[in-house]
Scaffold this active site. Structure first.
Site, short mmCIF file in Angstrom:
data_model
loop_
_atom_site.label_atom_id
_atom_site.label_comp_id
_atom_site.label_asym_id
_atom_site.label_seq_id
_atom_site.Cartn_x
_atom_site.Cartn_y
_atom_site.Cartn_z
N HIS A 362 0.80 -1.24 0.00
CA HIS A 362 0.00 0.00 0.00
C HIS A 362 0.82 1.27 0.00
O HIS A 362 0.25 2.36 0.15
CB HIS A 362 -0.92 0.05 1.22
N LYS A 556 1.48 14.38 1.04
CA LYS A 556 0.13 14.72 0.58
C LYS A 556 -0.02 16.23 0.32
O LYS A 556 -0.98 16.69 -0.26
CB LYS A 556 -0.91 14.24 1.58
N LYS A 662 -14.23 8.92 -3.54
CA LYS A 662 -15.43 9.29 -2.79
C LYS A 662 -15.93 10.68 -3.22
O LYS A 662 -17.14 10.91 -3.35
CB LYS A 662 -15.15 9.26 -1.28
C1 26W Z 1 4.18 0.70 9.99
C2 26W Z 1 3.52 2.04 9.86
C3 26W Z 1 2.58 2.10 8.73
C4 26W Z 1 1.22 2.27 8.99
C5 26W Z 1 0.32 2.29 7.94
C6 26W Z 1 3.01 1.95 7.43
C7 26W Z 1 2.11 1.99 6.40
C8 26W Z 1 0.78 2.15 6.66
C9 26W Z 1 -0.24 2.12 5.54
C10 26W Z 1 0.18 1.14 4.47
C11 26W Z 1 -0.44 3.48 4.98
C12 26W Z 1 -1.67 3.56 4.15
O1 26W Z 1 -2.77 3.65 4.66
N1 26W Z 1 -1.50 3.57 2.82
C13 26W Z 1 -2.59 3.97 1.96
O2 26W Z 1 -3.29 2.83 1.52
C14 26W Z 1 -4.44 3.22 0.77
C15 26W Z 1 -5.23 1.98 0.46
O3 26W Z 1 -4.55 1.18 -0.45
C16 26W Z 1 -4.03 3.98 -0.46
O4 26W Z 1 -5.19 4.41 -1.13
C17 26W Z 1 -3.17 5.19 -0.08
O5 26W Z 1 -2.68 5.82 -1.24
C18 26W Z 1 -2.03 4.75 0.80
O6 26W Z 1 -1.32 5.88 1.30
#
Ligand code: 26W
Length: 823
Positions: A362, A556, A662
């Site tokens: 992601h 962002k 959305k």
């Molecule tokens: C370990 C810390 C951490 C926490 C959360 C690392 C990474 C994350 C997530 C992967 C971040 C996240 O939410 N990514 C988002 O995922 C969405 C769903 O696929 C995408 O639409 C977004 O672009 C992306 O930033």
């Protein structure tokens, strides 16, 4: 007496009303009229749950009977928001339920407002998981969501003196009527200790000793499909101590051990880490990961074994989808269970594991990559560590065979390297599928970030462009537009979003345009009211509502947005008579609690708002609003009211984005970079119906790799930009402390530290953004033209339903069969 025969609907409504009244009586010893609004919510929720439970049981029976393959969607986050309203709109009996509630003299909106958001997630990844569950049920596919029942979810954001304050979100402080505790599925999860090997009957037994254990207890929440009687389960785990320690204990060592174990149980599920796209490397986080993975896998295997005895066929019935690397321990734990608990050999266990596990990436933000120090990992999970060492040993042999003598390949791809366990490498090595979440994102993974893996295993890689559920974000969140669409093209769009394209023929129809414009206006009035109530700011619903709501992150670029507002304000002040269409800039964003520059950006937005909103000389041409505590429930109101959707990430950084979809669904026009799913939005709606600007991802990546960008040059040559930046450090927006925004200034120009200046190309993209904003204004002035573009956005949103995304996962990765549930 006339009319004694009651219709089925009437009987249903009578029963429902009786249930609600009885609940109030049983729970609170009061009549429904006497209880508080919150208690009314609880009574209604129990009555709805009663309907849901029958379908839930029927669904699980149907799954058992057909012995259908099941996907386990493993995720540290599920950002569900409120459940009740969504449950009601998905039930076939929604009209009868709504009428019954009305007949009881209750206001459904007030009732729904009593429910706290289940905010068990940070942002995109967690909300995507929630949309996926909605689609899985609506399409009739057997699924479990597996996660953690955090006591404290995403923090509540308060704005005090313009600064973000984090308040613990105690969402479970009152009963949660929509969950069921399932003690019968409790199991044990072990941490620490050491591994002892016993050699018996010609084989080795690996035994963990000296460990600490907790009891994992699942709570189930129903996920109701739209009008199909299907109810899947979100299973979230809580931790309890195994034995409550004994105060009579006189053996001090045992006493302390018992206390420690009790504390472990208390802390594990205490709180959601509020980091988005930033890895912190905390031991407790690794405990959380192992905790819910071990419990979920234990139960999944046990369930399989109730109907089957051959574990080698597990991949025919079970697939584990890992939502980013956070659940990657699945690989090691599945190996461990198969070998140590079910006594399979390595090769047998590996054959199963590598057919059951699939991984979704992601983010390409390097600071989000999970890497655990060996010391920590092996101490906490000694047996899993041994297993990963062996996976790594074998994998390195494969790499060496494929690329003899190329040490660089090992450096890049090894699972254990440089004293660290690299979770993405483990997920890719062991998984049979690796997917990105938008076309561009998957391409960047293949060509840049994961190039070596793609070269070695091209067959594993695939794209699954994200989607969103139209049931929550149109049908529930924007009832006026939903009804209008249904009036024009029927209600098929609710389960078949591409049907919404039928409204395209009305794009030039004056009457339809007027209706559409009026609905947007009504929704803007609704948001204006919310803003007045929550911020005390008056905004004009006739102004352009220009909205950026999402997590606060440098990539962002909320900063680009607010710098542009500062620039516009300067323009208006310098040229009071210039042509300017009134604009309301709306922000909503939570910053990770430890993310300093992000929190300072919130303060900047609020400081700019203070100055501009209180400057009577500009006649309200610009208003700036920061909406406190942005979350799923107020998001529904915000999307419905937006004219402009700000999707302005530095190209290549936003994996997909889902907020962009959305907004589109609600008839807002995208102002964005060619990043993530914006690329595909433009492909669907046409470049004339969006406002695109900025560097391309190739250009960004090129600068990153080869240098050649100097923000100082822009600062020296562009006097408008220079003026805005100087206002960050001359006290224009912070007269009490002119130094307040120095760190933001430095992040852009950076003469001070070793960090790169303007890493996210804000100054580089500024002019192009300002010019695109100008185009937005010109387009908006042509009201008819704008409404047409907005309608075309709605008409072409079909691709972005999560129903389509889920169907692609099913076809290419999961291979599930639909199950029908008759009541
Ligand atoms: C370990 C810390 C951490 C926490 C959360 C690392 C990474 C994350 C997530 C992967 C971040 C996240 O939410 N990514 C988002 O995922 C969405 C769903 O696929 C995408 O639409 C977004 O672009 C992306 O930033």
């Amino acid at each position: 007496m006339a009319k004694t025969v009651k219709t089925e609907a009437e009987i249903f409504k009578e029963e429902f009303k009786k249930k609600v009244r009885d609940e109030a009586k049983m729970l609170y010893r009061k009549t429904l009229e006497e209880v508080s609004d919150r208690h009314k919510f609880v009574a209604v929720a129990y009555a709805v749950k009663d309907i849901v439970i029958d379908q839930w049981i029927a669904t699980q029976k149907a799954y058992e009977k057909t012995d259908a393959k099941t996907v386990y969607y493993l995720s540290m986050e599920f950002l569900m928001g409120r459940a009740l309203g969504n449950m009601i709109i998905n039930l076939s009996s929604r009209n009868e339920i709504k009428e019954a509630i009305e007949e009881l003299g209750l206001d459904l909106n007030v009732i729904e407002d009593q429910e706290p958001d289940a905010a068990l997630g940070n942002g995109g990844l967690g909300r995507l998981a929630a949309c996926f569950l909605d689609s899985l049920s609506t399409l009739g596919y057997p699924a479990y969501g597996c996660g953690i029942r955090y006591k404290y979810g995403m923090f509540q954001q308060k704005i005090e003196d313009g600064y973000q304050k984090e308040i613990p979100e105690d969402w479970l402080r009152h009963v949660n009527p929509l969950e069921i505790k399932r003690e019968e599925y409790a199991c044990e999860v072990k941490f620490g200790g050491f591994v002892r090997v016993e050699h018996r009957d010609g084989r080795n037994y690996f035994i963990q000793d000296g460990y600490q254990a907790v009891r994992a207890i699942p709570y189930d929440m129903p996920i109701v499909g739209y009008g199909n009687n299907v109810v899947n389960t979100l299973r979230i785990w809580d931790a309890e101590p195994i034995v409550h320690f004994n105060l009579d204990e006189f053996d001090k060592g045992a006493y302390m051990a018992a206390v420690e174990q009790e504390n472990l149980a208390k802390t594990i599920t205490e709180v959601l880490y509020p980091n988005d796209n930033h890895y912190a490397g905390k031991e407790l986080r690794l405990k959380q990961q192992y905790f819910f993975i071990s419990a979920s896998l234990q139960i999944a295997i046990k369930k399989y074994l109730t109907k089957h005895d051959d574990l080698s066929k597990l991949p025919e019935k079970v697939v584990f989808q890992m939502n980013d690397t956070h659940p990657t321990l699945t690989v090691a734990e599945l190996m461990r269970l198969l070998m140590d608990e079910y006594l399979l050999e390595w090769d047998e266990a590996w054959a199963i594991t590598s057919k059951c596990c699939a991984y979704t990436n992601h983010t390409i933000m390097s600071e989000a990559l999970e890497k655990w120090p060996i010391e920590l990992f092996s101490r906490l999970l000694p047996r899993c560590y041994q297993i990963i060492e062996e996976i790594n040993r074998r994998f390195i042999i494969d790499i060496e065979n494929k690329y003899p003598g190329d040490h660089r390949k090992i450096e890049k791809m090894a699972i254990i390297y440089d004293g660290q366990v690299k979770m993405a490498n483990l997920a890719i090595c062991a998984g049979f599928s690796v997917n990105g979440v938008a076309k561009l994102h998957t391409e960047i993974l293949e060509k840049q970030e994961l190039r070596d893996f793609y070269e070695m295993f091209p067959e594993k890689f695939n794209n699954k462009t994200n989607g969103i559920t139209q049931r929550r974000f149109l049908l529930h969140g924007n009832p006026l537009l939903a009804e209008w669409v249904t009036g024009k093209v029927g209600d098929d769009w609710i389960t078949d979003l591409p049907k919404i394209q039928g409204i395209e023929v009305y794009a030039d129809d004056k009457k339809a345009q007027a209706e559409f414009a009026n609905i947007k206006y009504q929704n803007k009035v609704r948001l204006a009211k919310y803003i007045k109530e929550h911020n005390g700011i008056d905004v004009d619903p006739r102004s352009i509502f220009d909205v950026q709501v999402k997590r606060l992150h440098e990539y962002k670029r909320q900063l680009l947005n607010i710098l542009h507002v500062m620039y516009l304000y300067n323009q208006i002040k310098e040229h009071p008579d210039m042509d300017f269409y009134p604009r309301t800039f709306i922000f909503g964003a939570k910053a990770a609690a430890g993310y300093k520059i992000a929190k300072l950006t919130i303060k900047l937005i609020n400081s700019v708002a203070d100055v501009i909103n209180n400057d009577a000389s500009i006649n309200g041409k610009i208003k700036v609003v920061f909406i406190e505590n942005y979350r799923v429930s107020n998001a529904e109101i915000i999307f419905a009211a937006a004219d402009v959707s700000e999707q302005i990430s530095t190209a290549s950084k936003e994996a997909s984005g889902t907020g962009n979809m959305k907004f589109m669904l609600n008839g807002a026009l995208t102002l964005g970079t060619m990043d993530g799913a914006n690329v595909e939005i433009v492909e669907e709606v046409g470049i004339d119906n969006a406002f695109i600007f900025g560097l391309s991802s190739d250009e960004v990546i090129n600068y990153e790799n080869n240098g050649g960008y100097d923000p100082m040059q822009i600062f020296n040559e562009d006097m408008d930009i220079r003026k805005v930046l100087m206002q960050l450090i001359n006290g224009f927006y912070s007269p009490d402390d002119p130094e307040r925004f120095r760190d933001i200034y430095n992040s852009l120009l950076n003469t001070q530290s070793t960090d790169k200046a303007d890493r996210y190309f804000i100054l580089k993209d500024f002019r192009s953004y300002a010019e695109a904003q100008k185009r937005v204004e010109e387009a908006y002035k042509d009201q008819e033209g704008w409404v047409k573009k907005a309608m075309l956005n709605v008409a072409h949103v079909g691709k972005f339903t999560s129903d389509r995304t889920i169907q692609e996962y099913v076809d290419d990765i999961w291979h599930l069969e639909k199950v029908k549930v008759d009541m």
